[in-house]
Design a protein around this motif. Structure first.
Motif, short mmCIF file in Angstrom:
data_model
loop_
_atom_site.label_atom_id
_atom_site.label_comp_id
_atom_site.label_asym_id
_atom_site.label_seq_id
_atom_site.Cartn_x
_atom_site.Cartn_y
_atom_site.Cartn_z
N MET B 15 0.81 -1.19 -0.10
CA MET B 15 0.07 0.04 -0.12
C MET B 15 0.82 1.15 0.00
O MET B 15 0.63 2.24 -0.81
CB MET B 15 -1.01 0.05 1.14
CG MET B 15 -1.86 -0.95 1.21
SD MET B 15 -3.27 -0.81 -0.17
CE MET B 15 -4.39 0.24 0.42
N PRO B 97 -11.35 -8.11 -14.81
CA PRO B 97 -12.04 -7.37 -15.49
C PRO B 97 -11.32 -6.44 -16.51
O PRO B 97 -11.86 -6.03 -17.45
CB PRO B 97 -12.79 -6.57 -14.25
CG PRO B 97 -12.19 -7.02 -13.09
CD PRO B 97 -11.24 -8.02 -13.44
N LEU B 98 -9.99 -6.15 -15.91
CA LEU B 98 -9.38 -5.08 -16.79
C LEU B 98 -8.91 -6.08 -18.15
O LEU B 98 -9.05 -5.44 -19.42
CB LEU B 98 -7.94 -5.03 -16.21
CG LEU B 98 -8.09 -4.24 -14.83
CD1 LEU B 98 -6.64 -3.88 -14.34
CD2 LEU B 98 -9.10 -3.11 -15.00
N LEU B 215 -4.40 0.89 -13.25
CA LEU B 215 -5.68 0.38 -12.99
C LEU B 215 -5.60 -0.69 -12.23
O LEU B 215 -6.38 -0.83 -11.17
CB LEU B 215 -6.67 0.15 -14.27
CG LEU B 215 -6.90 1.32 -14.89
CD1 LEU B 215 -7.62 0.94 -16.34
CD2 LEU B 215 -8.01 2.14 -14.20
N THR B 218 -4.69 0.32 -8.44
CA THR B 218 -5.63 0.87 -7.87
C THR B 218 -6.77 -0.17 -7.50
O THR B 218 -7.02 -0.17 -6.19
CB THR B 218 -6.57 2.03 -8.85
OG1 THR B 218 -5.39 2.73 -9.33
CG2 THR B 218 -7.60 2.61 -8.14
N ARG B 219 -7.11 -1.23 -8.14
CA ARG B 219 -7.99 -2.10 -7.91
C ARG B 219 -7.58 -3.12 -6.93
O ARG B 219 -8.03 -3.43 -5.93
CB ARG B 219 -8.36 -2.80 -9.31
CG ARG B 219 -9.18 -2.51 -10.10
CD ARG B 219 -10.56 -2.04 -9.63
NE ARG B 219 -11.35 -3.21 -9.32
CZ ARG B 219 -12.16 -3.23 -8.33
NH1 ARG B 219 -12.33 -2.20 -7.61
NH2 ARG B 219 -12.75 -4.18 -8.00
N ARG B 221 -5.31 -2.05 -4.28
CA ARG B 221 -5.44 -1.41 -3.27
C ARG B 221 -7.00 -0.99 -2.81
O ARG B 221 -7.24 -1.22 -1.55
CB ARG B 221 -5.05 0.08 -3.61
CG ARG B 221 -3.46 0.20 -3.63
CD ARG B 221 -2.92 1.43 -4.43
NE ARG B 221 -3.58 2.59 -3.76
CZ ARG B 221 -2.81 3.20 -2.67
NH1 ARG B 221 -1.82 2.44 -2.20
NH2 ARG B 221 -3.34 4.30 -2.03
N THR B 222 -7.89 -1.11 -3.74
CA THR B 222 -9.20 -1.01 -3.23
C THR B 222 -9.60 -2.41 -2.54
O THR B 222 -10.35 -2.28 -1.47
CB THR B 222 -10.09 -0.97 -4.65
OG1 THR B 222 -9.65 0.45 -5.09
CG2 THR B 222 -11.69 -0.74 -4.22
N LEU B 225 -8.23 -2.68 0.62
CA LEU B 225 -9.04 -1.87 1.68
C LEU B 225 -10.41 -2.34 2.01
O LEU B 225 -10.80 -2.41 3.15
CB LEU B 225 -9.35 -0.49 1.54
CG LEU B 225 -8.20 0.36 1.41
CD1 LEU B 225 -8.52 1.83 1.48
CD2 LEU B 225 -7.43 0.29 2.72
N GLU B 226 -10.94 -3.15 1.16
CA GLU B 226 -12.19 -3.85 1.33
C GLU B 226 -12.26 -5.15 2.18
O GLU B 226 -13.12 -5.22 3.18
CB GLU B 226 -13.15 -4.27 -0.04
CG GLU B 226 -13.69 -3.50 -0.90
CD GLU B 226 -14.26 -3.90 -2.23
OE1 GLU B 226 -14.04 -5.00 -2.53
OE2 GLU B 226 -14.79 -2.85 -2.97
N ARG B 228 -10.04 -5.35 4.62
CA ARG B 228 -9.81 -4.42 5.96
C ARG B 228 -11.17 -4.12 6.50
O ARG B 228 -11.53 -4.13 7.63
CB ARG B 228 -8.98 -3.42 5.88
CG ARG B 228 -8.13 -3.09 7.18
CD ARG B 228 -6.97 -2.29 6.89
NE ARG B 228 -7.24 -1.14 7.75
CZ ARG B 228 -6.27 -0.03 7.46
NH1 ARG B 228 -5.34 0.01 6.34
NH2 ARG B 228 -6.21 0.98 8.33
N LEU B 229 -11.91 -3.59 5.51
CA LEU B 229 -13.38 -2.93 6.01
C LEU B 229 -14.21 -4.07 6.43
O LEU B 229 -15.03 -3.91 7.50
CB LEU B 229 -13.93 -2.34 4.64
CG LEU B 229 -15.25 -1.44 5.11
CD1 LEU B 229 -14.84 -0.10 5.64
CD2 LEU B 229 -15.98 -1.06 3.73
#
Lengths: 47, 236
Positions: B15, B97-98, B215, B218-219, B221-222, B225-226, B228-229
């Protein structure tokens, strides 16, 4: 730069438009998801 | 052998490093896109294709990336199966998806080039059909991930699917050599692309690669975090 694409403009412009739409859309979607998750996590960590 | 890689595969370290790199990578991507468009639209018409050569500046990089992203997915899946590393699972999952978008883009732009040059939107030749198979492989992989609730199990099963689908990579690459196809053979490495077209193509290729890296990071990293959330919400 030369933007006169005749007689193939009807094929070239849509190709660039679809590319812009798909790649731009993918970028916006990725950024929006990142911001949404980051904001949610920040709110949760604050509480 | 891969000790250096695992040092950066620590999610916290990843991260930090990716967060520092991303602004530079996005800036480089925007700069290369502007340069590629300028060079592309300044290129002379091809003596046979006319200005439809402009479509090839976006079609060929999309097609190359479609296969390269799948190769990235295969490598990440291998690490996922052998090392059971969480970052490998996330890397494979986020690449799909990319890759699907790059493949779809290659199919659409190829079709838009084929109509004026070949006189048809589509033919069931080796290269086009194997690329379509690759698109369905991406869709199947994404659907499988979403269908299995247990993430660890989903990662294992999807990794196997990605490895099985890797068979299609050499088929795409060598289809133009193995079968008599309408699709032309390799022309970049063999030096058949003239200078005025080679430079805009290479710059656009660099843009596609930078965009993918931006991309992908970024994905990843997202998704980190998801996770962790979800663990925070589960603990609350």
């Amino acid at each position: 730069m030369n933007f006169d694409l005749s007689p193939y403009g009807a094929f070239i412009w849509p190709a660039y438009a679809v590319s812009a739409l798909l790649l731009g859309g993918l970028t916006l979607w990725a950024m929006a998801r990142w911001r949404a998750v980051k904001a949610k996590l920040a709110t949760l960590e604050k509480t | 052998m891969f000790d250096w890689l695992f040092r950066y595969a620590n999610p916290a370290r990843f991260m930090g490093l990716s967060g520092a790199l991303l602004p530079w990578l996005w800036s480089a991507a925007l700069l290369t896109l502007a340069t590629a468009l300028y060079l592309g639209f300044s290129a002379p018409p091809d003596y046979q294709q006319g200005r439809t050569v402009l479509i090839l500046f976006i079609h060929v990089p999309a097609a190359i990336m479609a296969t390269n992203v799948y190769a990235c997915m295969v490598v990440a899946s291998l690490f996922s199966l052998i090392n059971r590393h969480i970052l490998a699972d996330v890397a494979a999952r986020t690449a799909a998806p990319l890759g699907a978008i790059f493949t779809l883009l290659a199919l659409i732009t190829g079709s838009l080039w084929g109509k004026p040059m070949w006189g048809t939107w589509w033919v069931w030749d080796g290269r086009l059909t194997s690329t379509l198979v690759q698109f369905f492989l991406y869709l199947g992989y994404i659907a499988l991930w979403n269908a299995i609730e247990d993430e660890t199990r989903a990662a294992r099963i999807c990794a196997v699917l990605a490895l099985v689908g890797a068979v299609n990579i050499p088929i795409i690459k060598f289809s133009v050599d193995w079968w008599a196809t309408l699709h032309q053979g390799e022309s970049i490495m063999s030096g058949n692309l003239a200078g005025p077209f080679l430079v805009p193509f290479l710059v656009m290729m660099l843009f596609y690669m930078l965009l993918f890296v931006c991309l992908w990071l970024t994905r990843i990293r997202t998704l980190i975090l998801e996770r962790r959330l979800r663990s925070l919400m589960g603990a609350a």
